[in-house]
Design an enzyme around this catalytic site. Structure first.
Site, PDB file in Angstrom:
ATOM      1  N   LYS A  35     -13.105   1.898   9.824  1.00 11.16           N
ATOM      2  CA  LYS A  35     -11.658   2.078  10.044  1.00 11.16           C
ATOM      3  C   LYS A  35     -10.750   1.495   8.995  1.00 11.16           C
ATOM      4  O   LYS A  35      -9.846   1.876   8.699  1.00 11.16           O
ATOM      5  CB  LYS A  35     -11.523   2.039  11.467  1.00 11.16           C
ATOM      6  CG  LYS A  35     -12.231   2.943  12.401  1.00 11.16           C
ATOM      7  CD  LYS A  35     -12.474   2.675  13.716  1.00 11.16           C
ATOM      8  CE  LYS A  35     -13.033   3.539  14.709  1.00 11.16           C
ATOM      9  NZ  LYS A  35     -13.437   3.267  15.959  1.00 11.16           N
ATOM     10  N   THR A  71     -19.140  14.674  22.659  1.00 13.47           N
ATOM     11  CA  THR A  71     -17.830  14.057  23.491  1.00 13.47           C
ATOM     12  C   THR A  71     -16.686  14.476  22.815  1.00 13.47           C
ATOM     13  O   THR A  71     -15.803  14.879  23.686  1.00 13.47           O
ATOM     14  CB  THR A  71     -18.066  12.469  23.154  1.00 13.47           C
ATOM     15  OG1 THR A  71     -19.341  12.082  23.393  1.00 13.47           O
ATOM     16  CG2 THR A  71     -16.819  11.732  23.887  1.00 13.47           C
ATOM     17  N   VAL A  72     -16.325  14.448  21.494  1.00 11.72           N
ATOM     18  CA  VAL A  72     -15.081  14.823  21.069  1.00 11.72           C
ATOM     19  C   VAL A  72     -14.959  16.069  21.027  1.00 11.72           C
ATOM     20  O   VAL A  72     -14.152  16.969  21.214  1.00 11.72           O
ATOM     21  CB  VAL A  72     -14.914  14.050  19.623  1.00 11.72           C
ATOM     22  CG1 VAL A  72     -13.470  14.196  19.122  1.00 11.72           C
ATOM     23  CG2 VAL A  72     -15.023  12.502  19.587  1.00 11.72           C
ATOM     24  N   GLY A 107     -13.605   7.813  23.563  1.00 15.33           N
ATOM     25  CA  GLY A 107     -13.533   8.610  24.538  1.00 15.33           C
ATOM     26  C   GLY A 107     -13.254  10.088  24.154  1.00 15.33           C
ATOM     27  O   GLY A 107     -12.510  10.290  23.212  1.00 15.33           O
ATOM     28  N   GLY A 131      -8.661   5.883  17.778  1.00 11.96           N
ATOM     29  CA  GLY A 131      -8.588   7.039  18.834  1.00 11.96           C
ATOM     30  C   GLY A 131      -7.276   7.496  18.832  1.00 11.96           C
ATOM     31  O   GLY A 131      -6.802   8.299  18.277  1.00 11.96           O
ATOM     32  N   GLU A 138     -20.943   4.928  19.016  1.00  9.19           N
ATOM     33  CA  GLU A 138     -21.430   6.166  17.887  1.00  9.19           C
ATOM     34  C   GLU A 138     -22.881   6.286  18.355  1.00  9.19           C
ATOM     35  O   GLU A 138     -23.592   5.518  19.132  1.00  9.19           O
ATOM     36  CB  GLU A 138     -21.624   5.293  16.661  1.00  9.19           C
ATOM     37  CG  GLU A 138     -20.388   4.689  16.019  1.00  9.19           C
ATOM     38  CD  GLU A 138     -19.514   6.104  16.160  1.00  9.19           C
ATOM     39  OE1 GLU A 138     -19.378   6.960  15.438  1.00  9.19           O
ATOM     40  OE2 GLU A 138     -18.220   5.946  16.738  1.00  9.19           O
ATOM     41  N   VAL A 162      -9.696   6.932  13.276  1.00 10.11           N
ATOM     42  CA  VAL A 162      -9.104   5.323  13.399  1.00 10.11           C
ATOM     43  C   VAL A 162      -8.385   5.027  14.525  1.00 10.11           C
ATOM     44  O   VAL A 162      -7.344   5.892  14.850  1.00 10.11           O
ATOM     45  CB  VAL A 162      -8.156   4.871  12.225  1.00 10.11           C
ATOM     46  CG1 VAL A 162      -7.923   3.410  12.253  1.00 10.11           C
ATOM     47  CG2 VAL A 162      -8.691   5.194  10.766  1.00 10.11           C
ATOM     48  N   LYS A 178     -14.982   8.646  10.357  1.00 10.46           N
ATOM     49  CA  LYS A 178     -14.508   7.589   9.549  1.00 10.46           C
ATOM     50  C   LYS A 178     -15.655   6.789   8.792  1.00 10.46           C
ATOM     51  O   LYS A 178     -15.368   6.356   7.515  1.00 10.46           O
ATOM     52  CB  LYS A 178     -14.016   6.465  10.452  1.00 10.46           C
ATOM     53  CG  LYS A 178     -14.938   5.885  11.543  1.00 10.46           C
ATOM     54  CD  LYS A 178     -14.687   6.651  12.895  1.00 10.46           C
ATOM     55  CE  LYS A 178     -15.892   6.208  13.916  1.00 10.46           C
ATOM     56  NZ  LYS A 178     -15.543   6.580  15.281  1.00 10.46           N
ATOM     57  N   ASP A 204     -18.334   0.018  12.139  1.00  9.18           N
ATOM     58  CA  ASP A 204     -17.585   1.156  12.735  1.00  9.18           C
ATOM     59  C   ASP A 204     -15.969   0.433  12.372  1.00  9.18           C
ATOM     60  O   ASP A 204     -15.213   1.165  12.032  1.00  9.18           O
ATOM     61  CB  ASP A 204     -17.775   1.389  14.108  1.00  9.18           C
ATOM     62  CG  ASP A 204     -16.668   2.727  14.536  1.00  9.18           C
ATOM     63  OD1 ASP A 204     -16.676   3.706  13.959  1.00  9.18           O
ATOM     64  OD2 ASP A 204     -15.633   2.291  15.352  1.00  9.18           O
TER      65      ASP A 204
HETATM   66  P1  NAP Z   1     -21.655  13.188  20.017  1.00  4.85           P
HETATM   67  O1  NAP Z   1     -21.165  13.178  21.371  1.00  4.85           O
HETATM   68  O2  NAP Z   1     -22.925  12.793  19.703  1.00  4.85           O
HETATM   69  O3  NAP Z   1     -21.582  14.998  19.486  1.00  4.85           O
HETATM   70  C1  NAP Z   1     -22.207  15.300  18.207  1.00  4.85           C
HETATM   71  C2  NAP Z   1     -22.156  16.790  18.252  1.00  4.85           C
HETATM   72  O4  NAP Z   1     -22.620  17.285  17.117  1.00  4.85           O
HETATM   73  C3  NAP Z   1     -23.327  17.297  19.224  1.00  4.85           C
HETATM   74  O5  NAP Z   1     -22.719  18.611  19.685  1.00  4.85           O
HETATM   75  C4  NAP Z   1     -24.308  17.693  18.404  1.00  4.85           C
HETATM   76  O6  NAP Z   1     -25.174  18.866  18.800  1.00  4.85           O
HETATM   77  C5  NAP Z   1     -23.938  18.197  17.074  1.00  4.85           C
HETATM   78  N1  NAP Z   1     -24.535  17.785  16.088  1.00  4.85           N
HETATM   79  C6  NAP Z   1     -24.912  16.634  15.491  1.00  4.85           C
HETATM   80  N2  NAP Z   1     -25.485  16.560  14.384  1.00  4.85           N
HETATM   81  C7  NAP Z   1     -25.639  18.046  13.969  1.00  4.85           C
HETATM   82  C8  NAP Z   1     -26.245  18.767  13.164  1.00  4.85           C
HETATM   83  N3  NAP Z   1     -26.833  18.245  11.927  1.00  4.85           N
HETATM   84  N4  NAP Z   1     -25.877  20.171  12.956  1.00  4.85           N
HETATM   85  C9  NAP Z   1     -25.255  20.505  13.907  1.00  4.85           C
HETATM   86  N5  NAP Z   1     -24.735  19.963  14.902  1.00  4.85           N
HETATM   87  C10 NAP Z   1     -25.059  18.850  15.182  1.00  4.85           C
HETATM   88  O7  NAP Z   1     -20.512  12.721  18.884  1.00  4.85           O
HETATM   89  P2  NAP Z   1     -19.009  12.349  19.044  1.00  4.85           P
HETATM   90  O8  NAP Z   1     -18.655  11.011  19.890  1.00  4.85           O
HETATM   91  O9  NAP Z   1     -18.389  13.562  19.625  1.00  4.85           O
HETATM   92  O10 NAP Z   1     -18.527  11.913  17.742  1.00  4.85           O
HETATM   93  C11 NAP Z   1     -18.447  12.851  16.823  1.00  4.85           C
HETATM   94  C12 NAP Z   1     -17.525  12.239  15.663  1.00  4.85           C
HETATM   95  O11 NAP Z   1     -16.225  11.681  16.004  1.00  4.85           O
HETATM   96  C13 NAP Z   1     -18.325  11.098  14.995  1.00  4.85           C
HETATM   97  O12 NAP Z   1     -18.148  11.185  13.497  1.00  4.85           O
HETATM   98  C14 NAP Z   1     -17.766   9.971  15.491  1.00  4.85           C
HETATM   99  O13 NAP Z   1     -17.711   8.884  14.782  1.00  4.85           O
HETATM  100  C15 NAP Z   1     -16.274  10.310  15.547  1.00  4.85           C
HETATM  101  N6  NAP Z   1     -15.412   9.768  16.783  1.00  4.85           N
HETATM  102  C16 NAP Z   1     -15.993   9.466  18.140  1.00  4.85           C
HETATM  103  C17 NAP Z   1     -15.283   9.023  18.992  1.00  4.85           C
HETATM  104  C18 NAP Z   1     -15.865   8.724  20.359  1.00  4.85           C
HETATM  105  O14 NAP Z   1     -15.127   8.246  21.317  1.00  4.85           O
HETATM  106  N7  NAP Z   1     -17.070   9.295  20.749  1.00  4.85           N
HETATM  107  C19 NAP Z   1     -13.982   8.480  18.605  1.00  4.85           C
HETATM  108  C20 NAP Z   1     -13.691   8.728  17.289  1.00  4.85           C
HETATM  109  C21 NAP Z   1     -14.316   9.361  16.457  1.00  4.85           C
HETATM  110  P3  NAP Z   1     -25.924  18.866  20.140  1.00  4.85           P
HETATM  111  O15 NAP Z   1     -24.857  18.835  21.228  1.00  4.85           O
HETATM  112  O16 NAP Z   1     -26.542  20.221  19.902  1.00  4.85           O
HETATM  113  O17 NAP Z   1     -26.722  17.681  20.033  1.00  4.85           O
HETATM  114  N1  HSE Z   2     -17.786   4.042  18.649  1.00  5.86           N
HETATM  115  C1  HSE Z   2     -16.319   3.997  18.280  1.00  5.86           C
HETATM  116  C2  HSE Z   2     -15.663   2.849  19.036  1.00  5.86           C
HETATM  117  C3  HSE Z   2     -15.455   5.303  18.646  1.00  5.86           C
HETATM  118  O1  HSE Z   2     -16.347   2.361  20.070  1.00  5.86           O
HETATM  119  O2  HSE Z   2     -14.549   2.569  18.947  1.00  5.86           O
HETATM  120  C4  HSE Z   2     -14.094   5.413  18.186  1.00  5.86           C
HETATM  121  O3  HSE Z   2     -14.124   5.590  17.104  1.00  5.86           O
END
Ligand code: NAP
Ligand code: HSE
Length: 443
Positions: A212, A19-20, A319, A141, A197, A139, A112, A208
């Site tokens: 933060k 996603t990110v 997002g 977004g 997550e 923290v 985080k 989560d």
């Molecule tokens: P996600 O959609 O699950 O994407 C994770 C990515 O990392 C995928 O591309 C996955 O590969 C890769 N990956 C995971 N484990 C791996 C490993 N061991 N070796 C190599 N590649 C690996 O996660 P996300 O939502 O983008 O979140 C990423 C980070 O941002 C997390 O720390 C989350 O807490 C933080 N975050 C997320 C958001 C949000 O809104 N989603 C907001 C703020 C912070 P594949 O694609 O091949 O599976």
């Molecule tokens: N899972 C987290 C949330 C992503 O819902 O706020 C953003 O950090």
């Protein structure tokens, strides 16, 4: 060293293309002109680390970038200036970041969980390596709260900070309140929208938001608050019944993360180390407060500071693009060659905060009690509260549910969490409660 020292492209190793990571790859390409105008150089993604090379992706790889499953290909590549860690989780993310720091790379992360649970050691490592470790996206977004605390509010003492820091929980609560949506359906929607997550129990059990909050405490007070000592309660098991009762009293239920400095504390006065009341909990928020109207995936942070007074920040908390925008801002800061200022405080490590035990917290409370519909039950319940010094502010009784049981819903005056718990235990021990009591703080 500040200001631009180089016009050569900033070369990025991007770990994670979900996603990110996908959002970041898009923004780096779409906003290339703006980036060049702001920092005088290009940002180029050289390698992208994923788990599965064959997975279908809905974002194109930027020109020149290569997919890899080899973490060392990012951490060890001498051409890469910055590692952007967006894989999530603790163990592998930590190993990757440490390896990158040891190879002289700056690090930008949105992780985080890692920084809350294992941050102190990473900050020391980055400090010793003279490398930048930035985490604006970790923290709230899109809300620039890390930068605000680290830079803009440094002339202030932060007296208290209260926020809605988990978009998934807020989305679920908003859907339940507005549309009567089932908890599980709302959670599934939040997952499909990319808010949750990888392990959504982190969202709904409050961890989560707690991660933060730990980061915000560190930035606001320059102290470590060990994650495992933080009082954390999430929204699991919260029902439409309580959402609707809260509505009748003029309140909305929100998952709140809060920290307050107890400035009158002796330890605080003597050692200059902050004494803090901090935790994550569902609470009834008065509808006239701004926090009550923060809906859907939006987050908000309310800060009270000695010089600034009250501040309120509002924006998308999760997002792809909202989060990626914050990651990109960190990359631009690195591209400007900013000096490492990772914790916002001087010194290699930070002191431990003095912690106020949760049972000493003071607030009004909401309690829903299921009791037998019989003469004297109200007197008995009120007697248990009086015995612990809990004073009732208002009360609502609904009619018999057909099983001879009635819900009694109380709003109390200010009391301590310890006294309230004790009164509820007293009721249970006396056999007055026919179902477990439901109790939330009231703001
Ligand atoms: P996600 O959609 O699950 O994407 C994770 C990515 O990392 C995928 O591309 C996955 O590969 C890769 N990956 C995971 N484990 C791996 C490993 N061991 N070796 C190599 N590649 C690996 O996660 P996300 O939502 O983008 O979140 C990423 C980070 O941002 C997390 O720390 C989350 O807490 C933080 N975050 C997320 C958001 C949000 O809104 N989603 C907001 C703020 C912070 P594949 O694609 O091949 O599976
Ligand atoms: N899972 C987290 C949330 C992503 O819902 O706020 C953003 O950090």
């Amino acid at each position: 060293m500040t200001g631009n020292t180089s016009d050569k492209p900033l070369i990025v190793g991007l770990a994670g293309f979900g996603t990110v990571g996908g959002g970041l790859a898009r923004l780096v390409v779409e906003n290339a002109d703006m980036i060049r105008r702001r920092v005088g150089r290009e940002i180029l993604i050289k390698r992208v680390l994923v788990r599965d090379m064959d997975k279908a992706r809905n974002v194109a790889l930027p020109d020149g970038a290569q997919l890899t499953t080899d973490a060392a290909a990012l951490a060890d590549d001498p051409e890469i200036d910055v590692l952007v860690e967006l894989i999530g989780g603790i163990k592998q993310a930590r190993a990757l970041i440490e390896r990158a720091l040891d190879h002289g790379k700056h690090v930008v992360t949105a992780n985080k969980a890692l920084l809350a649970e294992e941050g102190p050691a990473l900050f020391v490592r980055a400090e010793r390596a003279g490398r930048i470790l930035r985490y604006e996206a970790g923290v709230a977004g899109a809300i620039p709260i890390v930068q605000t605390l680290k830079e803009s509010l440094t002339g202030n003492h932060v007296l208290s900070l209260m926020g809605i820091l988990n978009g998934t929980s807020n989305y679920i609560l908003s859907e339940m309140a507005a549309n009567g949506m089932d908890f599980d359906v709302a959670l599934q929607q939040a997952q499909e929208l990319g808010y949750a997550e990888a392990d959504p129990t982190l969202d709904i059990d409050g961890h989560d938001a707690a991660h933060k909050l730990i980061l915000l405490i560190r930035l606001a007070y320059g102290a470590h608050y060990p994650y495992k000592t933080l009082s954390v309660r999430g929204i699991r098991g919260l029902t439409c019944k309580d959402i609707n009762f809260a509505k009748e009293f003029g309140y909305t239920i929100k998952l709140i993360a809060q920290v307050r400095e107890i400035r009158e504390s002796a330890q605080s006065r003597e050692g200059g180390i902050p004494c803090l009341e901090a935790g994550v909990f569902p609470a009834l928020v008065r509808n006239s407060y701004l926090l009550a109207s923060v809906g859907g995936v939006f987050n908000a942070v309310r800060i009270e500071a000695d010089a600034a007074g009250l501040l309120f920040f509002h924006g998308r908390g999760a997002g792809d693009l909202p989060t990626a925008g914050a990651v990109l801002a960190d990359l631009l800061a690195v591209a400007r060659d900013e000096r490492p200022n990772n914790t916002g405080f001087q010194g290699e490590d930070l002191p431990l905060a003095v912690i106020v035990p949760p049972e000493e917290w003071r607030s009004c409370c909401y309690a829903r009690l299921t009791v037998q519909d019989r003469p004297g039950v109200l007197r008995d319940i009120a007697g248990c509260m009086a015995a612990d010094g809990v004073s009732v502010a208002s009360m609502l009784q609904k009619s018999d549910d057909g099983r001879g049981l009635v819900p009694l819903v109380f709003m109390t005056h200010q009391t301590t969490a310890g006294a309230m718990d004790h009164a509820l235990r007293r009721m249970a021990d006396a056999g007055l409660l026919k179902e477990p009591a439901v109790c939330y703080r009231v703001l």
